[in-house]
Design an enzyme around this catalytic site. Sequence first.
Site, PDB file in Angstrom:
ATOM      1  N   ASP A 189       1.187  -1.516  -0.191  1.00 24.87           N
ATOM      2  CA  ASP A 189      -0.045   0.555  -0.008  1.00 24.87           C
ATOM      3  C   ASP A 189       0.653   1.304   0.188  1.00 24.87           C
ATOM      4  O   ASP A 189       0.718   2.134   0.473  1.00 24.87           O
ATOM      5  CB  ASP A 189      -0.870  -0.177   0.883  1.00 24.87           C
ATOM      6  CG  ASP A 189      -1.851  -1.505   0.998  1.00 24.87           C
ATOM      7  OD1 ASP A 189      -2.027  -1.834  -0.125  1.00 24.87           O
ATOM      8  OD2 ASP A 189      -2.819  -1.220   1.831  1.00 24.87           O
ATOM      9  N   CYS A 221      -2.200  -3.820   7.756  1.00 21.22           N
ATOM     10  CA  CYS A 221      -1.646  -4.053   6.523  1.00 21.22           C
ATOM     11  C   CYS A 221      -0.268  -5.006   6.271  1.00 21.22           C
ATOM     12  O   CYS A 221       0.203  -6.162   5.517  1.00 21.22           O
ATOM     13  CB  CYS A 221      -1.947  -3.215   5.651  1.00 21.22           C
ATOM     14  SG  CYS A 221      -3.546  -2.694   5.629  1.00 21.22           S
ATOM     15  N   LYS A 254      -7.219  -4.608  -3.891  1.00 23.57           N
ATOM     16  CA  LYS A 254      -7.214  -5.226  -2.259  1.00 23.57           C
ATOM     17  C   LYS A 254      -8.196  -4.552  -1.404  1.00 23.57           C
ATOM     18  O   LYS A 254      -8.290  -3.090  -1.889  1.00 23.57           O
ATOM     19  CB  LYS A 254      -6.511  -6.006  -1.765  1.00 23.57           C
ATOM     20  CG  LYS A 254      -5.228  -5.064  -0.845  1.00 23.57           C
ATOM     21  CD  LYS A 254      -4.174  -5.146   0.004  1.00 23.57           C
ATOM     22  CE  LYS A 254      -3.898  -4.515   0.755  1.00 23.57           C
ATOM     23  NZ  LYS A 254      -4.290  -3.230   1.848  1.00 23.57           N
TER      24      LYS A 254
END
Length: 218
Positions: A16, A162, A117
């Site tokens: 990310d 994450c 995602k």
Amino acid sequence: MRPALHAEEDVLLVVDPQPTFMALCPDELPVPGAEAVIPVINRILAGPIARAVVTQDWHHPRHLSFASQHPGKRPLETVDLPYGTQVLWPDHGVRATPGAAIHPALDQAKVVMILRKGFRQAIDSYSGFRENDRQTGTGLAEWLRAVGARRLFIAGITRPYCVDWTAEDAAAARFETWVVEDACARLGPDDALDASRARLEAQGIRFTTADTLHGENA
Ligand SMILES: [Zn+2]
């Protein structure tokens, strides 16, 4: 520890790297200092590592992980969803918005796969491998195996969410898993981060640094 790198088997997994998590987007989900990991990741990518994969948070505009979708709730409060307890976040990573782009400064020359995602409106996905119901796969493990990956070095945004969830699922999928700690942003108190690190280490996940990776010849 200095792992010798192997061009076919080693992959840097960048979690990310998106402006939505940076000071660039103060009204989204800025993680303090997150932008500082981009040059660290670029330094790794300038070294002997041959391949990288990027995950990208890519949410529906009314994603269920957004506090804005739960009247009376505020960010960092929780709700009980069919798959369990979900932390609520400010709106962030909304698909096809500037904040959800991959940060323009990330060196993408070695990025061979970008996995989006969290695109299901009713399930969050911290991990790049499994959504937060812990059952719905993303296909990443199968793809990595198909290209011969055996060992993953994980960096990005953010520990202990994450990044740590991705590391845990990487190990569960039987990849040798390393977290590049100084190439990860951090959110929350040190004791929670330390507890998460201990939990990962108990699962066989190891921690290393960008310098260690960069200093090793292939
Ligand atoms: Zn998200």
